[in-house]
Design a protein around this motif. Sequence first.
Motif, PDB file in Angstrom:
ATOM      1  N   TYR A   7     -74.539 -51.363  30.226  1.00 13.17           N
ATOM      2  CA  TYR A   7     -73.673 -50.179  30.231  1.00 13.17           C
ATOM      3  C   TYR A   7     -74.374 -49.061  29.460  1.00 13.17           C
ATOM      4  O   TYR A   7     -74.168 -48.897  28.248  1.00 13.17           O
ATOM      5  CB  TYR A   7     -72.319 -50.499  29.592  1.00 13.17           C
ATOM      6  CG  TYR A   7     -71.585 -51.642  30.269  1.00 13.17           C
ATOM      7  CD1 TYR A   7     -70.825 -51.411  31.409  1.00 13.17           C
ATOM      8  CD2 TYR A   7     -71.684 -52.948  29.773  1.00 13.17           C
ATOM      9  CE1 TYR A   7     -70.151 -52.463  32.037  1.00 13.17           C
ATOM     10  CE2 TYR A   7     -71.024 -53.993  30.400  1.00 13.17           C
ATOM     11  CZ  TYR A   7     -70.255 -53.742  31.527  1.00 13.17           C
ATOM     12  OH  TYR A   7     -69.605 -54.781  32.149  1.00 13.17           O
ATOM     13  N   PRO A   8     -75.209 -48.276  30.142  1.00 11.94           N
ATOM     14  CA  PRO A   8     -76.025 -47.251  29.468  1.00 11.94           C
ATOM     15  C   PRO A   8     -75.206 -46.209  28.707  1.00 11.94           C
ATOM     16  O   PRO A   8     -75.696 -45.642  27.735  1.00 11.94           O
ATOM     17  CB  PRO A   8     -76.799 -46.597  30.621  1.00 11.94           C
ATOM     18  CG  PRO A   8     -76.800 -47.623  31.704  1.00 11.94           C
ATOM     19  CD  PRO A   8     -75.508 -48.353  31.579  1.00 11.94           C
ATOM     20  N   GLU A   9     -73.973 -45.950  29.126  1.00  4.85           N
ATOM     21  CA  GLU A   9     -73.160 -44.922  28.481  1.00  4.85           C
ATOM     22  C   GLU A   9     -72.366 -45.445  27.291  1.00  4.85           C
ATOM     23  O   GLU A   9     -71.724 -44.657  26.581  1.00  4.85           O
ATOM     24  CB  GLU A   9     -72.177 -44.313  29.494  1.00  4.85           C
ATOM     25  CG  GLU A   9     -72.839 -43.462  30.572  1.00  4.85           C
ATOM     26  CD  GLU A   9     -71.798 -42.733  31.397  1.00  4.85           C
ATOM     27  OE1 GLU A   9     -71.056 -41.914  30.821  1.00  4.85           O
ATOM     28  OE2 GLU A   9     -71.715 -42.991  32.609  1.00  4.85           O
ATOM     29  N   ALA A  10     -72.385 -46.747  27.078  1.00  2.00           N
ATOM     30  CA  ALA A  10     -71.558 -47.326  26.024  1.00  2.00           C
ATOM     31  C   ALA A  10     -71.962 -46.812  24.653  1.00  2.00           C
ATOM     32  O   ALA A  10     -73.146 -46.784  24.310  1.00  2.00           O
ATOM     33  CB  ALA A  10     -71.653 -48.846  26.064  1.00  2.00           C
ATOM     34  N   ASN A  11     -70.968 -46.429  23.878  1.00  2.00           N
ATOM     35  CA  ASN A  11     -71.205 -45.888  22.541  1.00  2.00           C
ATOM     36  C   ASN A  11     -70.442 -46.733  21.524  1.00  2.00           C
ATOM     37  O   ASN A  11     -69.507 -46.281  20.878  1.00  2.00           O
ATOM     38  CB  ASN A  11     -70.749 -44.426  22.483  1.00  2.00           C
ATOM     39  CG  ASN A  11     -71.071 -43.776  21.158  1.00  2.00           C
ATOM     40  OD1 ASN A  11     -72.008 -44.181  20.464  1.00  2.00           O
ATOM     41  ND2 ASN A  11     -70.281 -42.784  20.775  1.00  2.00           N
ATOM     42  N   LYS A  23     -65.064 -39.291  25.160  1.00  2.00           N
ATOM     43  CA  LYS A  23     -65.373 -38.634  26.430  1.00  2.00           C
ATOM     44  C   LYS A  23     -64.309 -38.913  27.491  1.00  2.00           C
ATOM     45  O   LYS A  23     -63.873 -38.001  28.202  1.00  2.00           O
ATOM     46  CB  LYS A  23     -66.734 -39.123  26.923  1.00  2.00           C
ATOM     47  CG  LYS A  23     -67.162 -38.544  28.275  1.00  2.00           C
ATOM     48  CD  LYS A  23     -68.539 -39.078  28.681  1.00  2.00           C
ATOM     49  CE  LYS A  23     -68.961 -38.537  30.043  1.00  2.00           C
ATOM     50  NZ  LYS A  23     -70.302 -39.069  30.446  1.00  2.00           N
ATOM     51  N   TYR A  24     -63.867 -40.174  27.587  1.00  2.00           N
ATOM     52  CA  TYR A  24     -62.952 -40.574  28.662  1.00  2.00           C
ATOM     53  C   TYR A  24     -61.488 -40.623  28.232  1.00  2.00           C
ATOM     54  O   TYR A  24     -60.597 -40.641  29.086  1.00  2.00           O
ATOM     55  CB  TYR A  24     -63.352 -41.950  29.210  1.00  2.00           C
ATOM     56  CG  TYR A  24     -64.708 -41.976  29.856  1.00  2.00           C
ATOM     57  CD1 TYR A  24     -64.948 -41.357  31.077  1.00  2.00           C
ATOM     58  CD2 TYR A  24     -65.775 -42.641  29.247  1.00  2.00           C
ATOM     59  CE1 TYR A  24     -66.199 -41.392  31.672  1.00  2.00           C
ATOM     60  CE2 TYR A  24     -67.028 -42.685  29.830  1.00  2.00           C
ATOM     61  CZ  TYR A  24     -67.231 -42.061  31.048  1.00  2.00           C
ATOM     62  OH  TYR A  24     -68.480 -42.100  31.628  1.00  2.00           O
ATOM     63  N   HIS A  58     -76.538 -51.470  26.068  1.00  2.00           N
ATOM     64  CA  HIS A  58     -77.077 -50.428  26.944  1.00  2.00           C
ATOM     65  C   HIS A  58     -77.818 -50.984  28.151  1.00  2.00           C
ATOM     66  O   HIS A  58     -78.049 -50.268  29.122  1.00  2.00           O
ATOM     67  CB  HIS A  58     -77.995 -49.496  26.146  1.00  2.00           C
ATOM     68  CG  HIS A  58     -77.264 -48.648  25.166  1.00  2.00           C
ATOM     69  ND1 HIS A  58     -77.515 -48.678  23.818  1.00  2.00           N
ATOM     70  CD2 HIS A  58     -76.233 -47.780  25.330  1.00  2.00           C
ATOM     71  CE1 HIS A  58     -76.710 -47.844  23.188  1.00  2.00           C
ATOM     72  NE2 HIS A  58     -75.909 -47.301  24.087  1.00  2.00           N
ATOM     73  N   GLN A  97     -66.194 -47.417  26.846  1.00  2.00           N
ATOM     74  CA  GLN A  97     -67.589 -47.088  26.579  1.00  2.00           C
ATOM     75  C   GLN A  97     -67.728 -45.852  25.691  1.00  2.00           C
ATOM     76  O   GLN A  97     -68.641 -45.769  24.872  1.00  2.00           O
ATOM     77  CB  GLN A  97     -68.333 -46.862  27.898  1.00  2.00           C
ATOM     78  CG  GLN A  97     -68.379 -48.094  28.780  1.00  2.00           C
ATOM     79  CD  GLN A  97     -69.175 -47.863  30.046  1.00  2.00           C
ATOM     80  OE1 GLN A  97     -70.191 -47.156  30.039  1.00  2.00           O
ATOM     81  NE2 GLN A  97     -68.739 -48.444  31.153  1.00  2.00           N
ATOM     82  N   ASP A  98     -66.816 -44.907  25.850  1.00  2.00           N
ATOM     83  CA  ASP A  98     -66.838 -43.697  25.031  1.00  2.00           C
ATOM     84  C   ASP A  98     -65.456 -43.051  25.108  1.00  2.00           C
ATOM     85  O   ASP A  98     -65.182 -42.229  25.974  1.00  2.00           O
ATOM     86  CB  ASP A  98     -67.898 -42.721  25.538  1.00  2.00           C
ATOM     87  CG  ASP A  98     -68.148 -41.573  24.551  1.00  2.00           C
ATOM     88  OD1 ASP A  98     -67.284 -41.333  23.690  1.00  2.00           O
ATOM     89  OD2 ASP A  98     -69.208 -40.930  24.653  1.00  2.00           O
ATOM     90  N   PRO A 108     -63.502 -48.085  32.469  1.00  2.00           N
ATOM     91  CA  PRO A 108     -64.677 -47.905  31.610  1.00  2.00           C
ATOM     92  C   PRO A 108     -64.445 -47.047  30.362  1.00  2.00           C
ATOM     93  O   PRO A 108     -65.408 -46.716  29.662  1.00  2.00           O
ATOM     94  CB  PRO A 108     -65.665 -47.214  32.549  1.00  2.00           C
ATOM     95  CG  PRO A 108     -64.792 -46.388  33.434  1.00  2.00           C
ATOM     96  CD  PRO A 108     -63.530 -47.170  33.632  1.00  2.00           C
ATOM     97  N   ASN A 109     -63.198 -46.700  30.085  1.00  2.00           N
ATOM     98  CA  ASN A 109     -62.913 -45.786  28.965  1.00  2.00           C
ATOM     99  C   ASN A 109     -63.464 -46.291  27.648  1.00  2.00           C
ATOM    100  O   ASN A 109     -63.830 -45.503  26.770  1.00  2.00           O
ATOM    101  CB  ASN A 109     -61.405 -45.571  28.838  1.00  2.00           C
ATOM    102  CG  ASN A 109     -60.781 -45.031  30.104  1.00  2.00           C
ATOM    103  OD1 ASN A 109     -60.936 -45.609  31.173  1.00  2.00           O
ATOM    104  ND2 ASN A 109     -60.061 -43.918  29.993  1.00  2.00           N
TER     105      ASN A 109
END
Length: 445
Positions: free
Chosen positions: A352-356, A300-301, A349, A296-297, A293-294
């Motif tokens: 994938y709610p965290e996706a930026n 952060k990841y 979103h 997505q952000d 899932p990296n």
Amino acid sequence: MIIFISSALLAVWSLKNTIALRNALLAIGTLVTLFLLWQYSKQNRAEAASMPRSGSWGQYTPLALSFAMLIWVVIHYFFFSSESGQQFQELSSTWVRVLESILIGAATGLVLRDHPKRAQFLWLGIYGSFVYLLIHYLGMYFQTGQAFMPNYYFSSPFGNKINTVLMGGLFISAVCGSSANALLNNRPHYSWPIYCYWLLGVLTILFAVTTIIDTRNGVGVGIILIASWAIYIGASKLTQQIKLGKLDWKIGLATLIPAILIIIFIQQHLSINRGWNHFIDDLAVAVKIDEVPNWQDVKKYGYPNTANGEQVYPNNYERAAWATAGIHSITQNPLGYGLLEHSLGKVIHKSYPEANIRSSHSAWIDLGLAFGIPGLLLTLGALLSTIVLALKSDSPNRLVVIWIAADLLLTFTIAEVSSKHTIEILFFCIALLNAMLMRPRKTES
């Protein structure tokens, strides 16, 4: 006049800070187009009165699908809009310019249908924009003393990498189609200065995408276009000579020269861009959007590693993962969100709610996210139908149409060119290519 206006549009369409000039050219071009189309309609009515009309409605398929796309955009706004304010802003600006672009492209294509050699004046606008880029680059080079400037594309006249890819691909594909037809069929016949102009233009663009801007998309598109040209010319000439029972070593030399040029520019590009080192391994990680899932952000990841333990190349991983997420999002929202820009960021979103992220970096995916499967099918159908018509046509423009349409199909697959001026260029080209293939006016003998 219409060729001059279209050439000027192609010269400035992708350059920074030219929106006022573009709007003026589109407005003037639309007025000239309406007058030109009125003239053509009068001539067609006169011909229809004196002789039976030939041809079928099928030759208008790309234009019909383009106008159907405009109708779908309006329908989407009234019945399926998610953000009506922003969608109306795009409808009243970008899509109005798309309508103007279709009209201008169709009128220009009708002129080139009757006068194919005048197309070289049309592509001159694109060449001029790359000459401007080269002059600007040389100015920066003399200031800094650096031949390769990694972040130069931000301050370049094009403002980013993808504008260079889009316009460079258009010029190279036009040259491939024009030269192939001239060399194989001598139709139309060109003098040697035109061939010099083609060669200088292609070399300038190859230098731009390999060194000045350093874009792998541009290198890939350029290689595919030139390699397909060399293979087509070589195979066609060889077939002709086998039928005549004689072989000429010059044909091998003619196909060897582009191969050598490709190798030289590839070597130059690889020396400054390491994105190709483990390209396949990066893709293998990127498509696993649920397991890894990296994407997505990445702030952060961080970036994941490949199966070999090396960190993925950021650009490869992000683009492939975002494209995969975009395709998944289309299946979740088949009618589209309604915005050409950043629809993925709005839709993603839901799953994938965290996706930026804001874009898939593939124009076809972004277009599907914006106007759903109907919009994607109408636009892709319009472009693909030009290739179908060209394959069936005996027009001297047929190879130009095939190469340009194939270039657009490829570029819009791998690049973020689905909003603002890029969507205007796409529909301009579809209308242009369609009209270039239409059956010419018949005259009584």
